[in-house]
Design a protein around this motif. Sequence first.
Motif, PDB file in Angstrom:
ATOM      1  N   SER A   1      -1.545   9.752  22.738  1.00 41.36           N
ATOM      2  CA  SER A   1      -1.115   8.368  22.762  1.00 41.36           C
ATOM      3  C   SER A   1      -1.777   7.623  21.604  1.00 41.36           C
ATOM      4  O   SER A   1      -2.899   7.910  21.199  1.00 41.36           O
ATOM      5  N   VAL A   2      -1.018   6.731  20.992  1.00 41.61           N
ATOM      6  CA  VAL A   2      -1.531   5.972  19.848  1.00 41.61           C
ATOM      7  C   VAL A   2      -1.328   4.484  20.114  1.00 41.61           C
ATOM      8  O   VAL A   2      -0.426   4.091  20.863  1.00 41.61           O
ATOM      9  N   LEU A   3      -2.187   3.661  19.517  1.00 41.00           N
ATOM     10  CA  LEU A   3      -2.113   2.221  19.765  1.00 41.00           C
ATOM     11  C   LEU A   3      -1.404   1.485  18.648  1.00 41.00           C
ATOM     12  O   LEU A   3      -0.849   0.413  18.846  1.00 41.00           O
ATOM     13  N   GLU A   4      -1.450   2.062  17.436  1.00 43.78           N
ATOM     14  CA  GLU A   4      -0.719   1.424  16.338  1.00 43.78           C
ATOM     15  C   GLU A   4      -0.181   2.459  15.374  1.00 43.78           C
ATOM     16  O   GLU A   4      -0.709   3.566  15.255  1.00 43.78           O
ATOM     17  N   ALA A   5       0.910   2.083  14.686  1.00 41.25           N
ATOM     18  CA  ALA A   5       1.563   3.008  13.765  1.00 41.25           C
ATOM     19  C   ALA A   5       1.852   2.297  12.451  1.00 41.25           C
ATOM     20  O   ALA A   5       2.420   1.200  12.435  1.00 41.25           O
ATOM     21  N   LEU A   6       1.449   2.940  11.343  1.00 48.00           N
ATOM     22  CA  LEU A   6       1.585   2.379   9.998  1.00 48.00           C
ATOM     23  C   LEU A   6       2.896   2.836   9.338  1.00 48.00           C
ATOM     24  O   LEU A   6       3.569   3.727   9.856  1.00 48.00           O
ATOM     25  N   PRO A   7       3.245   2.286   8.172  1.00 48.17           N
ATOM     26  CA  PRO A   7       4.487   2.685   7.496  1.00 48.17           C
ATOM     27  C   PRO A   7       4.603   4.199   7.278  1.00 48.17           C
ATOM     28  O   PRO A   7       3.618   4.861   6.962  1.00 48.17           O
ATOM     29  N   SER A   8       5.824   4.706   7.456  1.00 43.41           N
ATOM     30  CA  SER A   8       6.210   6.125   7.352  1.00 43.41           C
ATOM     31  C   SER A   8       5.763   6.951   8.549  1.00 43.41           C
ATOM     32  O   SER A   8       5.945   8.166   8.564  1.00 43.41           O
TER      33      SER A   8
ATOM     34  N   GLN B   1       0.835  -1.196   0.000  1.00 42.16           N
ATOM     35  CA  GLN B   1       0.000   0.000   0.000  1.00 42.16           C
ATOM     36  C   GLN B   1       0.869   1.245   0.000  1.00 42.16           C
ATOM     37  O   GLN B   1       1.977   1.223   0.529  1.00 42.16           O
ATOM     38  N   ALA B   2       0.330   2.296  -0.589  1.00 42.32           N
ATOM     39  CA  ALA B   2       1.084   3.549  -0.667  1.00 42.32           C
ATOM     40  C   ALA B   2       1.424   4.028   0.742  1.00 42.32           C
ATOM     41  O   ALA B   2       0.634   3.878   1.670  1.00 42.32           O
ATOM     42  N   ARG B   3       2.613   4.575   0.889  1.00 42.12           N
ATOM     43  CA  ARG B   3       3.004   5.171   2.175  1.00 42.12           C
ATOM     44  C   ARG B   3       3.505   6.592   1.905  1.00 42.12           C
ATOM     45  O   ARG B   3       3.969   6.892   0.805  1.00 42.12           O
ATOM     46  N   PRO B   4       3.409   7.464   2.901  1.00 38.03           N
ATOM     47  CA  PRO B   4       3.877   8.844   2.701  1.00 38.03           C
ATOM     48  C   PRO B   4       5.387   8.910   2.470  1.00 38.03           C
ATOM     49  O   PRO B   4       6.123   8.059   2.983  1.00 38.03           O
ATOM     50  N   PRO B   5       5.852   9.911   1.706  1.00 42.67           N
ATOM     51  CA  PRO B   5       7.297  10.092   1.554  1.00 42.67           C
ATOM     52  C   PRO B   5       7.913  10.600   2.857  1.00 42.67           C
ATOM     53  O   PRO B   5       7.260  11.317   3.614  1.00 42.67           O
TER      54      PRO B   5
ATOM     55  N   ILE C   1       8.417   3.879  11.290  1.00 33.91           N
ATOM     56  CA  ILE C   1       8.009   2.577  10.767  1.00 33.91           C
ATOM     57  C   ILE C   1       8.300   2.549   9.270  1.00 33.91           C
ATOM     58  O   ILE C   1       7.914   3.474   8.555  1.00 33.91           O
ATOM     59  N   GLN C   2       8.984   1.524   8.782  1.00 38.31           N
ATOM     60  CA  GLN C   2       9.258   1.443   7.343  1.00 38.31           C
ATOM     61  C   GLN C   2       8.382   0.399   6.651  1.00 38.31           C
ATOM     62  O   GLN C   2       8.066   0.531   5.480  1.00 38.31           O
ATOM     63  N   SER C   3       8.028  -0.660   7.380  1.00 39.46           N
ATOM     64  CA  SER C   3       7.022  -1.583   6.854  1.00 39.46           C
ATOM     65  C   SER C   3       6.333  -2.246   8.032  1.00 39.46           C
ATOM     66  O   SER C   3       6.840  -2.223   9.149  1.00 39.46           O
TER      67      SER C   3
END
Length: 521
Positions: free
Chosen positions: A246-253, A13-17, A216-218
């Motif tokens: 506070s956050v519970l999960e982090a996606l790529p980038s 999936q697309a991730r931010p630069p 996070i990179q992947s």
Amino acid sequence: ESELEEEGDDVLQARPPVVTVMGHVDHGKTRLLDAIRKADVGGGEAGGITQHIGAYQVHTEHEGLERALTFIDTPGHEAFTAMRARGAQVTDIAILVVAADDGIMPQTIEALNHAQSANVPIVVAVNKIDKEGANPEKVRQQLTEFGLVSEEWGGDVMFVDVSAKNNVGISELLEAVLLTADAGLDLRANPDKDARGVAIEAKLDKGRGSVATVLIQSGTLRVGDAIVAGTAYGRVRAMHDENGDSVLEALPSRPVQVQGLSSVPRAGDNFIVVPEDRTARQIAEKREAAERNAQLAKARKRISLEEFTKALADGKVESLNLIIKGDVSGAVEALEESLMKIEVDDSVQLRILHRGVGAITESDVDLATIDNAIVIGFNVRPDVKARERAAREGIDIRFYNVIYNALDDIEASLKGMLKPEYEEVRSGVAEVREVFRSSKFGNIAGVIVRSGTITRNAKARVIREGVVVADGLAIESLRRFKDDVTEVKTDFEAGIGLGKHNDIQIGDEIETTEMVEKPRD
Ligand code: GDP
């Protein structure tokens, strides 16, 4: 990239630069990062207290869609290259900031060279266009000489005029970054697996213990995951974003600040999620050993000019990489020009990765480490940190004070020939701690010998803040207490008289050289 090949297209999936801001000091990197952060159209976290965690994400409107971008919040190419030296490639795109009133400056070129060496595409932000005397066209003109040709002029680099101070051109700049990313980069990652990425910044906090910002990179990082970051390990106890939420999960980038690690990782350390936290420790220990071995192996692999010559004779070399630092730009340019004129066989290439004015710095040594380059110091020396790092990494630094000698050496190596029979070697380095006035000998430098041996019949040069300020001086007197001596060894104090040369200051270094016969191999 290799990871992309491994995974099927369907899971990506697309991730931010991920963007790093670079440029000369005072050209507005910090202010631009602030302006970009304020330009966020997403979330609208008005009232949220912004925190410096080393990176942040902003959202912008692009072709009718809301798009995210991640910014590394430590500007400058030094941090960028230090992370690369750890094997971390964090940045997708570099914004090169150039103040329109100042034009390109030494660190502009340094930043450019560092980004290019990492194959990172560049977007140019021509800043401070609000100022009187701003000349954005001149910046475009100047950068063409370094291969950055603006799109308006038929090139492929986007230039955006901005004022970080007045918040002008910021969304256009973000637009340009996204266009550059979409045109040339395939920024995708699989979010549906255990996370991996890089530590960007970390510290020890009194109340919270080790807090590390990771990118996070992947995959997706979640609270409760067991992770290893460099040689630190533990379970993710809590995660916070750049707004302190506070956050519970982090996606790529996504950059997040993580609590729960056993110790503080270094910027540039890779992290991975592991299935069980009791294995995390073992992995951390294995990593530590592996890192040590890899570093040793790398240091052993470094090429010196002599080894290059030998490898060339054996037909095993592709290119000789050089970094040139000098005391004045004229000398650096002259040396570069003459070097590029050396005619060599098609099988070898001379590549000048970076050239600049001033002492040899840690970031020069880092670049040499990454690209296996030899560093040439023309009338300049490494600063203390650079010297230590070069010794640790086994980087070959060559010192010259005559262009012809540098040319001769490199040319001889490129042609795989025997070297000249004599060479100048550094025999001793002493630090000036006091300066006395003597009626008989002029100024006397009270020194402590830092390395090697200072001998009475050596030639001396004076180095101030890494730059050679006087050269070819005879040592007219060398004394310990009241006695004339012929030599003084490391860690001993002495008085050195340099005859008519009276310009000696506390903190200067006196370096001595002797001509010795070169060993033939
Ligand atoms: P850095 O060293 O590259 O991070 O530069 P800073 O962001 O600290 O900026 C250096 C100085 O230039 C500061 O005094 C800023 O306020 C000023 N500055 C930055 N951007 C602009 C701008 O767009 N216009 C004007 N007039 N001044 C600016």
